[in-house]
Design a protein around this motif. Structure first.
Motif, PDB file in Angstrom:
ATOM      1  N   GLU A 222       1.112  -1.141  -0.199  1.00 41.54           N
ATOM      2  CA  GLU A 222      -0.045   0.002  -0.286  1.00 41.54           C
ATOM      3  C   GLU A 222       0.796   1.178  -0.037  1.00 41.54           C
ATOM      4  O   GLU A 222       1.606   1.380   0.697  1.00 41.54           O
ATOM      5  CB  GLU A 222      -0.943   0.076   1.167  1.00 41.54           C
ATOM      6  CG  GLU A 222      -1.740  -1.205   1.317  1.00 41.54           C
ATOM      7  CD  GLU A 222      -2.821  -0.964   2.261  1.00 41.54           C
ATOM      8  OE1 GLU A 222      -2.663  -0.120   3.114  1.00 41.54           O
ATOM      9  OE2 GLU A 222      -4.002  -1.743   2.307  1.00 41.54           O
TER      10      GLU A 222
ATOM     11  N   GLU B 214       0.851   5.482  -0.207  1.00 41.66           N
ATOM     12  CA  GLU B 214       0.085   6.708  -0.002  1.00 41.66           C
ATOM     13  C   GLU B 214       0.688   7.750  -1.086  1.00 41.66           C
ATOM     14  O   GLU B 214       1.584   7.822  -0.988  1.00 41.66           O
ATOM     15  CB  GLU B 214       0.361   6.877   1.650  1.00 41.66           C
ATOM     16  CG  GLU B 214      -0.550   8.190   1.912  1.00 41.66           C
ATOM     17  CD  GLU B 214      -0.466   8.693   3.481  1.00 41.66           C
ATOM     18  OE1 GLU B 214      -0.740   9.805   3.876  1.00 41.66           O
ATOM     19  OE2 GLU B 214      -0.330   7.555   4.038  1.00 41.66           O
TER      20      GLU B 214
ATOM     21  N   ARG C 285      -9.588   6.170  -2.537  1.00 43.55           N
ATOM     22  CA  ARG C 285      -9.456   7.262  -1.516  1.00 43.55           C
ATOM     23  C   ARG C 285      -8.883   6.487  -0.403  1.00 43.55           C
ATOM     24  O   ARG C 285      -9.107   5.332  -0.012  1.00 43.55           O
ATOM     25  CB  ARG C 285     -10.791   7.855  -1.101  1.00 43.55           C
ATOM     26  CG  ARG C 285     -11.506   8.674  -2.062  1.00 43.55           C
ATOM     27  CD  ARG C 285     -10.779   9.992  -1.848  1.00 43.55           C
ATOM     28  NE  ARG C 285     -11.257  11.316  -2.460  1.00 43.55           N
ATOM     29  CZ  ARG C 285     -10.974  12.478  -2.610  1.00 43.55           C
ATOM     30  NH1 ARG C 285      -9.718  12.833  -2.118  1.00 43.55           N
ATOM     31  NH2 ARG C 285     -11.506  13.424  -3.054  1.00 43.55           N
ATOM     32  N   HIS C 286      -7.966   7.081   0.258  1.00 43.61           N
ATOM     33  CA  HIS C 286      -7.332   6.633   1.581  1.00 43.61           C
ATOM     34  C   HIS C 286      -8.490   6.401   2.478  1.00 43.61           C
ATOM     35  O   HIS C 286      -9.109   7.616   2.916  1.00 43.61           O
ATOM     36  CB  HIS C 286      -6.321   7.414   2.067  1.00 43.61           C
ATOM     37  CG  HIS C 286      -5.406   6.895   2.844  1.00 43.61           C
ATOM     38  ND1 HIS C 286      -5.674   6.540   4.191  1.00 43.61           N
ATOM     39  CD2 HIS C 286      -3.983   6.627   2.875  1.00 43.61           C
ATOM     40  CE1 HIS C 286      -4.742   6.023   4.986  1.00 43.61           C
ATOM     41  NE2 HIS C 286      -3.647   6.167   4.149  1.00 43.61           N
TER      42      HIS C 286
ATOM     43  N   ARG D 145      -7.685   8.837   5.629  1.00 47.28           N
ATOM     44  CA  ARG D 145      -7.575  10.405   5.254  1.00 47.28           C
ATOM     45  C   ARG D 145      -8.072  10.675   3.754  1.00 47.28           C
ATOM     46  O   ARG D 145      -7.096  10.998   2.865  1.00 47.28           O
ATOM     47  CB  ARG D 145      -5.978  10.848   5.495  1.00 47.28           C
ATOM     48  CG  ARG D 145      -5.415  10.728   6.509  1.00 47.28           C
ATOM     49  CD  ARG D 145      -4.071  11.168   6.915  1.00 47.28           C
ATOM     50  NE  ARG D 145      -3.127  10.197   5.958  1.00 47.28           N
ATOM     51  CZ  ARG D 145      -2.668   8.870   6.538  1.00 47.28           C
ATOM     52  NH1 ARG D 145      -3.014   8.615   7.648  1.00 47.28           N
ATOM     53  NH2 ARG D 145      -1.906   7.916   5.691  1.00 47.28           N
ATOM     54  N   PRO D 146      -9.290  10.663   3.773  1.00 50.05           N
ATOM     55  CA  PRO D 146      -9.891  10.666   2.290  1.00 50.05           C
ATOM     56  C   PRO D 146      -9.948  11.887   1.708  1.00 50.05           C
ATOM     57  O   PRO D 146     -10.059  12.129   0.342  1.00 50.05           O
ATOM     58  CB  PRO D 146     -11.411  10.170   2.700  1.00 50.05           C
ATOM     59  CG  PRO D 146     -11.647  10.525   4.207  1.00 50.05           C
ATOM     60  CD  PRO D 146     -10.187  10.139   4.767  1.00 50.05           C
TER      61      PRO D 146
ATOM     62  N   SER E 186      -5.422  12.193   0.848  1.00 47.46           N
ATOM     63  CA  SER E 186      -4.563  11.152   0.375  1.00 47.46           C
ATOM     64  C   SER E 186      -5.192  10.194  -0.439  1.00 47.46           C
ATOM     65  O   SER E 186      -6.416  10.121  -0.364  1.00 47.46           O
ATOM     66  CB  SER E 186      -3.902  10.508   1.438  1.00 47.46           C
ATOM     67  OG  SER E 186      -2.974  11.229   2.336  1.00 47.46           O
ATOM     68  N   LEU E 187      -4.591   9.820  -1.386  1.00 45.44           N
ATOM     69  CA  LEU E 187      -4.991   8.480  -2.123  1.00 45.44           C
ATOM     70  C   LEU E 187      -4.272   7.374  -1.716  1.00 45.44           C
ATOM     71  O   LEU E 187      -3.003   7.446  -1.268  1.00 45.44           O
ATOM     72  CB  LEU E 187      -4.827   8.647  -3.636  1.00 45.44           C
ATOM     73  CG  LEU E 187      -5.676   9.757  -4.156  1.00 45.44           C
ATOM     74  CD1 LEU E 187      -5.162   9.807  -5.915  1.00 45.44           C
ATOM     75  CD2 LEU E 187      -7.123   9.800  -4.156  1.00 45.44           C
ATOM     76  N   LEU E 188      -4.873   6.017  -1.924  1.00 48.42           N
ATOM     77  CA  LEU E 188      -4.211   5.029  -1.572  1.00 48.42           C
ATOM     78  C   LEU E 188      -4.003   3.912  -3.000  1.00 48.42           C
ATOM     79  O   LEU E 188      -4.997   3.932  -3.461  1.00 48.42           O
ATOM     80  CB  LEU E 188      -5.256   4.121  -0.582  1.00 48.42           C
ATOM     81  CG  LEU E 188      -4.532   2.494  -0.008  1.00 48.42           C
ATOM     82  CD1 LEU E 188      -3.117   3.061   0.836  1.00 48.42           C
ATOM     83  CD2 LEU E 188      -5.328   1.947   0.915  1.00 48.42           C
TER      84      LEU E 188
ATOM     85  N   SER F   7      -2.617   0.576  -4.094  1.00 48.05           N
ATOM     86  CA  SER F   7      -2.400  -0.646  -3.646  1.00 48.05           C
ATOM     87  C   SER F   7      -1.977  -1.599  -4.669  1.00 48.05           C
ATOM     88  O   SER F   7      -2.533  -1.770  -5.631  1.00 48.05           O
ATOM     89  CB  SER F   7      -3.468  -1.472  -3.215  1.00 48.05           C
ATOM     90  OG  SER F   7      -4.284  -0.679  -2.028  1.00 48.05           O
TER      91      SER F   7
END
Length: 458
Positions: free
Chosen positions: A14, A16, A75-76, A79-80, A83-85, A87
């Motif tokens: 993952e 960030e 979206r994280h 922390r949407p 930040s983006l996630l 994966s």
């Protein structure tokens, strides 16, 4: 690309991706709006999952350009808003810091997350309050300029269902080439098609099925400079010349229409995460440069486009065309437009450079340059005419379209295309239903005949 059948417990890395705070006057970043903003997001190997609101596709590794990994952008969860996630499937031991940086940079490019992109979005949204409220301002593009250029060719002068099938066929071919032995990879001008030996599960692999074969392609790309500048009075060309970025086919729809259907299966990954199997990645120049043009045309149903794509790939591999130089020119700015992502002078310079490449006429060039961040030009075609007639009640023709575009969208300079596309995309959204909620199996419905039915029933 690793498969979960090979390793059911494949780990997920993952990453960030921080989001810059939106400049004053602009809306917060909206992943859904950034992805589902252009027909490019529907083309393989991109996959938007409407259920999870995530983008899934393979991305290249910096340490080995022949290798790809499946990336899921969402979206994280913690922390949407900032930040983006990202994966990554099964790359815990092999994903180097350079690979991680490259993957994030590819995501930034697709979603236009650079600082200059953010300033351009803020500038446009300060002019266009409705677009700001909708979070509109970023037009989705590919992780590389080469993929954008090839897809511009695929989007030109054919029906949307065929565009989808050609892009999927190139990705299928890339998977087959990757599964061939290393000694044969990219060497033969007419490589044999090998059965891809992959472990099968009870679930069906994702694949594109061409339910109806297209007739042999005999179209000639209508890259007429007079059409691009709106000076042609040729009514025949007006009827057949088609917007290479329009989701709707503007050509005459005679004969049977090919349908593209997709079988979808989920890849079960570690930590309970589900990713969609994207199959092959989009080919890179090295994977296409040594292919025989006739083989590629037949294998992917590309018609005359095969020669143009192979010539482009060979020119890049041989160093005759340097895409890094193109993107370097794009970043140059003038004091009059300080802070914007692109300027008219660099546009003219790039337009001239692209004109030397076989197959890149004025209309295709304009769309490639839009992908590079130039939004002051609106490529005009029959779909543009239809929009102005229906939306603005203008009696537009090819000869009058440029003046009318300037009259309507000139106040949004240098973002005339964004204002135009916001209207046009909103029209599609209204006629076909919310685009970001559509299942991929329905993307082939974006045709002129289906539009007529939707309008008639609305």
């Amino acid at each position: 690309m690793p498969s979960p059948e090979d390793d059911p417990a494949a780990p997920v890395v993952e990453l960030e991706l921080p989001l810059c705070a939106p400049p004053p006057g602009s809306a917060p970043f909206d992943l859904e709006a950034a992805v589902c903003s252009h027909g490019l997001f529907m083309m393989a190997p991109n996959r938007w999952d409407p259920a999870s609101r995530a983008l899934v596709r393979p991305l290249r590794l910096a340490s080995d350009r022949a290798a790809s990994v499946v990336a899921r952008v969402s979206r994280h969860p913690a922390r949407p808003s900032d930040s983006l996630l990202v994966s990554i499937l099964g790359a815990a031991d092999s994903l180097t810091p350079l690979d991680q940086s490259s993957i994030l940079e590819q995501v930034r490019r697709m979603l236009r997350l650079g600082e200059e992109d953010g300033r351009a979005v803020a500038e446009f949204q300060s002019m266009h309050a409705v677009a700001r409220e909708a979070g509109f301002g970023r037009i989705f593009r590919s992780p590389t300029l080469f993929e954008d250029m090839v897809k511009c060719i695929l989007l030109c002068n054919c029906q949307w269902t065929r565009t989808l099938s050609m892009s999927a066929a190139l990705c299928d071919l890339q998977l087959e080439l990757r599964c061939s032995s290393s000694t044969e990879r990219f060497q033969s001008r007419t490589p044999p098609i090998r059965e891809c030996k992959r472990k099968r599960s009870n679930k069906r692999n994702v694949r594109v099925k061409l339910e109806t074969k297209f007739a042999k392609d005999e179209l000639v790309c209508l890259e007429d400079p007079n059409l691009a500048t709106g000076t042609s009075n040729d009514t025949t060309n007006q009827q057949t010349y088609e917007n290479s970025f329009s989701l709707l086919s503007a050509t005459s729809e005679t004969g049977s229409t090919a349908e593209v259907s997709l079988d979808h299966s989920e890849l079960k990954l570690g930590n309970g995460l589900c990713l969609e199997d994207c199959g092959g990645d989009f080919p890179i120049p090295e994977e296409l440069a040594n292919l025989d043009e006739d083989f590629l045309a037949k294998r992917c149903n590309l018609g005359y486009r095969a020669k143009r794509i192979v010539m482009l790939a060979r020119s890049i591999v041989e160093g005759k065309v340097c895409l890094e130089n193109f993107e370097g020119i794009c970043k140059m700015s003038e004091p009059a437009l300080e802070g914007l992502s692109a300027t008219p002078s660099s546009y003219e310079r790039l337009n001239e450079e692209l004109s030397t490449i076989s197959g890149f006429g004025p209309f295709t060039r304009a769309n490639v340059l839009m992908c590079m961040g130039f939004f002051h030009m609106i490529p005009a075609d029959t779909e543009t005419i239809r929009h102005l007639k229906q939306f603005h009640k203008r009696k537009s023709t090819i000869s009058s379209i440029q003046k009318e575009l300037n009259d309507i969208y000139g106040k949004y300079a240098p973002f005339q295309f964004l204002a135009y596309w916001f209207e046009l995309w909103g029209f599609y959204d209204k006629q076909f239903g919310k685009i970001s909620d559509m299942e991929p199996i329905n993307y082939g419905l974006f045709t002129a005949s289906y539009l007529k039915k939707a309008i008639a029933n609305s």
